[in-house]
Write a protein that holds these residues in place. Sequence first.
Motif, mmCIF file in Angstrom:
data_model
loop_
_atom_site.group_PDB
_atom_site.id
_atom_site.type_symbol
_atom_site.label_atom_id
_atom_site.label_comp_id
_atom_site.label_asym_id
_atom_site.label_seq_id
_atom_site.Cartn_x
_atom_site.Cartn_y
_atom_site.Cartn_z
ATOM 1 N N UNK A 30 0.820 -1.216 0.000
ATOM 2 C CA UNK A 30 0.000 0.000 0.000
ATOM 3 C C UNK A 30 0.854 1.265 0.000
ATOM 4 N N UNK A 31 1.936 1.237 0.744
ATOM 5 C CA UNK A 31 2.834 2.405 0.769
ATOM 6 C C UNK A 31 3.487 2.593 -0.591
ATOM 7 N N UNK A 32 3.838 1.489 -1.250
ATOM 8 C CA UNK A 32 4.445 1.585 -2.585
ATOM 9 C C UNK A 32 3.472 2.165 -3.598
ATOM 10 N N UNK A 33 2.200 1.841 -3.466
ATOM 11 C CA UNK A 33 1.200 2.401 -4.375
ATOM 12 C C UNK A 33 1.107 3.913 -4.187
ATOM 13 N N UNK A 34 1.146 4.356 -2.942
ATOM 14 C CA UNK A 34 1.033 5.797 -2.655
ATOM 15 C C UNK A 34 2.288 6.562 -3.041
ATOM 16 N N UNK A 35 3.461 5.980 -2.733
ATOM 17 C CA UNK A 35 4.733 6.642 -3.005
ATOM 18 C C UNK A 35 5.668 5.669 -3.705
ATOM 19 N N UNK A 36 5.671 5.655 -5.026
ATOM 20 C CA UNK A 36 6.544 4.726 -5.757
ATOM 21 C C UNK A 36 8.011 4.925 -5.374
ATOM 22 N N UNK A 37 8.703 3.819 -5.189
ATOM 23 C CA UNK A 37 10.110 3.851 -4.812
ATOM 24 C C UNK A 37 10.351 3.775 -3.316
ATOM 25 N N UNK A 38 9.294 3.837 -2.535
ATOM 26 C CA UNK A 38 9.462 3.832 -1.084
ATOM 27 C C UNK A 38 9.879 2.463 -0.557
ATOM 28 N N UNK A 39 9.522 1.405 -1.254
ATOM 29 C CA UNK A 39 9.878 0.062 -0.792
ATOM 30 C C UNK A 39 11.383 -0.130 -0.839
ATOM 31 N N UNK A 40 12.016 0.403 -1.850
ATOM 32 C CA UNK A 40 13.468 0.283 -1.953
ATOM 33 C C UNK A 40 14.144 0.922 -0.750
ATOM 34 N N UNK A 41 13.668 2.075 -0.325
ATOM 35 C CA UNK A 41 14.232 2.726 0.861
ATOM 36 C C UNK A 41 13.872 1.971 2.129
ATOM 37 N N UNK A 42 12.644 1.486 2.202
ATOM 38 C CA UNK A 42 12.161 0.811 3.398
ATOM 39 C C UNK A 42 12.883 -0.519 3.644
ATOM 40 N N UNK A 43 13.203 -1.237 2.597
ATOM 41 C CA UNK A 43 13.846 -2.539 2.730
ATOM 42 C C UNK A 43 15.337 -2.492 2.420
ATOM 43 N N UNK A 44 15.932 -1.307 2.402
ATOM 44 C CA UNK A 44 17.363 -1.183 2.095
ATOM 45 C C UNK A 44 18.246 -1.812 3.163
ATOM 46 N N UNK A 45 17.696 -2.078 4.336
ATOM 47 C CA UNK A 45 18.494 -2.701 5.390
ATOM 48 C C UNK A 45 19.004 -4.084 4.985
ATOM 49 N N UNK A 46 18.369 -4.710 4.005
ATOM 50 C CA UNK A 46 18.815 -6.031 3.559
ATOM 51 C C UNK A 46 20.138 -5.981 2.810
ATOM 52 N N UNK A 47 20.578 -4.793 2.402
ATOM 53 C CA UNK A 47 21.860 -4.657 1.717
ATOM 54 C C UNK A 47 22.987 -4.295 2.670
ATOM 55 N N UNK A 48 22.696 -4.070 3.916
ATOM 56 C CA UNK A 48 23.699 -3.705 4.918
ATOM 57 C C UNK A 48 24.165 -4.952 5.665
ATOM 58 N N UNK A 49 25.445 -5.240 5.571
ATOM 59 C CA UNK A 49 25.976 -6.444 6.219
ATOM 60 C C UNK A 49 25.784 -6.414 7.730
ATOM 61 N N UNK A 50 25.999 -5.267 8.342
ATOM 62 C CA UNK A 50 25.855 -5.160 9.794
ATOM 63 C C UNK A 50 24.427 -5.475 10.221
ATOM 64 N N UNK A 51 23.463 -4.934 9.525
ATOM 65 C CA UNK A 51 22.063 -5.158 9.865
ATOM 66 C C UNK A 51 21.663 -6.614 9.646
ATOM 67 N N UNK A 52 22.115 -7.195 8.552
ATOM 68 C CA UNK A 52 21.778 -8.594 8.276
ATOM 69 C C UNK A 52 22.422 -9.517 9.307
ATOM 70 N N UNK A 53 23.655 -9.214 9.710
ATOM 71 C CA UNK A 53 24.325 -10.040 10.720
ATOM 72 C C UNK A 53 23.597 -9.951 12.063
ATOM 73 N N UNK A 54 23.175 -8.756 12.445
ATOM 74 C CA UNK A 54 22.436 -8.594 13.699
ATOM 75 C C UNK A 54 21.103 -9.326 13.636
ATOM 76 N N UNK A 55 20.414 -9.230 12.519
ATOM 77 C CA UNK A 55 19.147 -9.930 12.352
ATOM 78 C C UNK A 55 19.314 -11.435 12.367
ATOM 79 N N UNK A 56 20.362 -11.926 11.717
ATOM 80 C CA UNK A 56 20.608 -13.368 11.704
ATOM 81 C C UNK A 56 20.939 -13.885 13.101
ATOM 82 N N UNK A 57 21.722 -13.122 13.849
ATOM 83 C CA UNK A 57 22.053 -13.528 15.217
ATOM 84 C C UNK A 57 20.794 -13.589 16.078
ATOM 85 N N UNK A 58 19.933 -12.600 15.941
ATOM 86 C CA UNK A 58 18.689 -12.598 16.710
ATOM 87 C C UNK A 58 17.785 -13.759 16.298
#
Length: 88
Positions: free
Chosen positions: A16-44
């Motif tokens: 729904x957010x992507x429909x309202x503001x195209x391109x927002x999903x890329x910013x919202x899910x950009x944490x998947x490209x950060x190694x530090x964030x992915x490592x913290x998420x995997x540990x949790x």
Amino acid sequence: MAPLAVIAMLVIRTGLVEIRRPGSVRRQWSFLTRRWAVAAGAAAAVLVSVVGWQAAGFGAVAWAVLTGALVAQIADLTSQADGTDRNP
């Protein structure tokens, strides 16, 4: 069943957010490209899986995936807020 409902709500909200503001999903899910964030998420996720497996069995895996994604997103937001980009 509850973690799957939460994950479904997050996916619907993202759509729904992507429909309202195209391109927002890329910013919202950009944490998947950060190694530090992915490592913290995997540990949790591993921690929740191991601890939860004894109490909930296979249901703990769904909670672990949700927990890992949320921790990764929070870790990415924290690294952006303090100005330290931990992804060289």
